[in-house]
Design an enzyme around this catalytic site. Structure first.
Site, PDB file in Angstrom:
ATOM      1  N   LYS A   1       0.823  -1.211   0.000  1.00 19.62           N
ATOM      2  CA  LYS A   1       0.000   0.000   0.000  1.00 19.62           C
ATOM      3  C   LYS A   1       0.852   1.254   0.000  1.00 19.62           C
ATOM      4  CE  LYS A   1      -4.272  -2.025   1.506  1.00 19.62           C
ATOM      5  NZ  LYS A   1      -4.958  -2.659   2.617  1.00 19.62           N
TER       6      LYS A   1
ATOM      7  N   LYS B   1      -4.163  -9.972  -9.303  1.00 21.74           N
ATOM      8  CA  LYS B   1      -5.105 -10.391  -8.264  1.00 21.74           C
ATOM      9  C   LYS B   1      -6.287  -9.425  -8.231  1.00 21.74           C
ATOM     10  CE  LYS B   1      -5.640  -9.279  -3.577  1.00 21.74           C
ATOM     11  NZ  LYS B   1      -6.659  -9.684  -2.706  1.00 21.74           N
TER      12      LYS B   1
ATOM     13  N   LYS C   1     -10.445  -4.858  -4.460  1.00 22.48           N
ATOM     14  CA  LYS C   1     -11.218  -3.608  -4.419  1.00 22.48           C
ATOM     15  C   LYS C   1     -10.306  -2.425  -4.685  1.00 22.48           C
ATOM     16  CE  LYS C   1     -13.736  -5.201  -0.451  1.00 22.48           C
ATOM     17  NZ  LYS C   1     -12.790  -5.379   0.665  1.00 22.48           N
TER      18      LYS C   1
HETATM   19  P1  ADP Z   1      -9.723  -6.639  -1.336  1.00 23.00           P
HETATM   20  O1  ADP Z   1      -8.316  -7.046  -1.703  1.00 23.00           O
HETATM   21  O2  ADP Z   1     -10.599  -6.605  -2.503  1.00 23.00           O
HETATM   22  O3  ADP Z   1      -9.749  -5.366  -0.511  1.00 23.00           O
HETATM   23  P2  ADP Z   1     -10.192  -7.916   1.151  1.00 23.00           P
HETATM   24  O4  ADP Z   1      -8.774  -7.631   1.531  1.00 23.00           O
HETATM   25  O5  ADP Z   1     -11.263  -7.176   1.861  1.00 23.00           O
HETATM   26  O6  ADP Z   1     -10.316  -7.766  -0.423  1.00 23.00           O
HETATM   27  O7  ADP Z   1     -10.440  -9.476   1.288  1.00 23.00           O
HETATM   28  C1  ADP Z   1     -11.509 -10.090   1.972  1.00 23.00           C
HETATM   29  C2  ADP Z   1     -11.334 -11.585   1.824  1.00 23.00           C
HETATM   30  O8  ADP Z   1     -11.428 -11.947   0.436  1.00 23.00           O
HETATM   31  C3  ADP Z   1      -9.972 -12.111   2.294  1.00 23.00           C
HETATM   32  O9  ADP Z   1     -10.140 -13.388   2.853  1.00 23.00           O
HETATM   33  C4  ADP Z   1      -9.173 -12.201   1.029  1.00 23.00           C
HETATM   34  O10 ADP Z   1      -8.139 -13.156   1.105  1.00 23.00           O
HETATM   35  C5  ADP Z   1     -10.253 -12.642   0.027  1.00 23.00           C
HETATM   36  N1  ADP Z   1      -9.876 -12.206  -1.322  1.00 23.00           N
HETATM   37  C6  ADP Z   1      -9.783 -10.930  -1.755  1.00 23.00           C
HETATM   38  N2  ADP Z   1      -9.399 -10.892  -3.048  1.00 23.00           N
HETATM   39  C7  ADP Z   1      -9.230 -12.178  -3.438  1.00 23.00           C
HETATM   40  C8  ADP Z   1      -8.854 -12.802  -4.664  1.00 23.00           C
HETATM   41  N3  ADP Z   1      -8.569 -12.082  -5.741  1.00 23.00           N
HETATM   42  N4  ADP Z   1      -8.785 -14.152  -4.695  1.00 23.00           N
HETATM   43  C9  ADP Z   1      -9.074 -14.895  -3.607  1.00 23.00           C
HETATM   44  N5  ADP Z   1      -9.447 -14.363  -2.423  1.00 23.00           N
HETATM   45  C10 ADP Z   1      -9.534 -13.024  -2.324  1.00 23.00           C
END
Ligand code: ADP
Ligand code: TRP
Length: 330
Positions: free
Chosen positions: A119, A198, A201
């Protein structure tokens, strides 16, 4: 029965990476089934709104995302009769535990965190919250005597840190915390986004679980492919992004048929993406209907979160009392 816990941060609209990486495994575990093993769950799932504070600063936005995620979880099958479901900030004990844990967490451990390094590398202002985020996450997990945490692969390091912190606390102050483990299902560990990175959000490359049909169709039809003609055989068909995504939504034989036609030549990228959209859209159709029903009944959703908070708090208070006693606080 092992206790299963996971959380999702309300910092945006949920996408299919969140669904396949965290929500679907969690929902399967609540029912006692498990695609990654054979656990029966004592399920604890929450909306990590304290975590969202390092990402968004608009109160209305935070409320809207929190509400949206509550609807998403319930629409996708979280059953409040089987799982405790709450908003993190309804359990302020987690902040006190964060302080206790943070006081034992080496700076070096936090400096090595990928999430912080990624980040700040992307230009996000570094602040204490972002730096301390893994400690808050450790508190989320340890406060509930968690055994198993279903997450996507990106959270693996946070679970390792949680274990390090818990072990150090137990060594310093005596047996206090259960040592948790992550559950990462290999087939859905990293769902790729529209750009092949990957899906996240924060990267603007998401396919939302719920959203407006036209906009989502446009996103999927807009996935960039190479310039090979439809007739050309494509020996690398298994690495095609649309094929990979299609495998999440279509029955195995249907997805294999698309892949084989692409490999042999004759299937155009437009038709492939059209197929992907249709399967994606139909996959979530029943959940979409359920979500609309829930959205029309905000009192029910509030009640679910209130009941969940009361149940979660009863567990949190006990763990915190144990931790306070062991470290000599009143
Ligand atoms: P983001 O990266 O979109 O902000 P979060 O960090 O809020 O997502 O992730 C919430 C949950 O979803 C976590 O358990 C994270 O490992 C899973 N997750 C997020 N993006 C992915 C992805 N591209 N593939 C698999 N799991 C994901
Ligand atoms: N950090 C997780 C994420 O960004 C969300 C989260 C917060 C979490 N606390 C948790 C996940 C506890 C599992 C357990 O995805």
């Amino acid at each position: 029965m092992p206790r299963v816990l996971t959380g999702i941060t309300p910092s945006g609209t949920l996408h299919i990476g969140n669904y396949f990486g965290a929500m679907r495994p969690a929902i399967e575990l609540q029912a006692g089934g498990d695609e990654c093993g054979s656990l029966g769950g004592d399920a604890f799932y929450f909306i990590a709104d304290y975590h969202s504070m390092t990402v968004i600063t608009d109160p209305a936005e935070r409320r809207a995302y929190t509400r949206g995620i509550a609807l998403d979880w319930l629409a996708c099958g979280l059953d409040p009769a089987k799982a405790v479901f709450w908003r993190q900030s309804d359990i302020p004990e987690v902040c006190e535990l964060t302080w206790m844990l943070g006081s034992l967490t080496p700076m070096g451990l936090l400096e090595r965190a990928h999430s912080y390094k990624d980040k700040t590398a992307k230009g996000l202002d570094a602040n204490f919250g972002l730096f301390a985020y893994p400690v808050l996450m450790a508190a989320d997990i340890l406060l509930f005597d968690t055994n198993v945490v279903p997450v996507g692969k990106d959270q693996k390091q946070h679970l390792e840190m949680t274990r390090d912190i818990a072990i150090k606390f137990n060594l310093t102050y005596g047996e206090t915390f259960v040592i948790p483990e992550e559950r990462i299902s290999e087939s859905v560990a990293v769902i790729p986004g529209l750009d092949g990175q990957k899906m996240s959000k924060s990267y603007g490359n998401t396919i939302e679980i719920f959203g407006e049909e036209k906009a989502l169709r446009k996103k999927i039809m807009g996935i960039v492919m190479d310039s090979r003609t439809p007739q050309e055989p494509k020996p690398d068909a298994d690495r095609n992004l649309a094929v990979q995504l299609l495998k999440l939504f279509a029955p195995a034989d249907v997805a294999a048929d698309y892949e084989n036609r692409l490999r042999a030549g004759g299937l155009g990228y437009g038709d492939l993406k059209k197929g992907l959209f249709e399967h994606y859209w139909n996959y979530f159709a029943p959940y979409r209907a359920k979500r609309a029903e829930l959205a029309a009944n905000p009192d029910y959703v509030d009640q679910v979160l209130r009941d969940g908070a009361a149940r979660a708090r009863a567990v949190a208070e006990k763990t915190l009392a144990r931790a306070r006693k062991n470290c000599g606080l009143r």
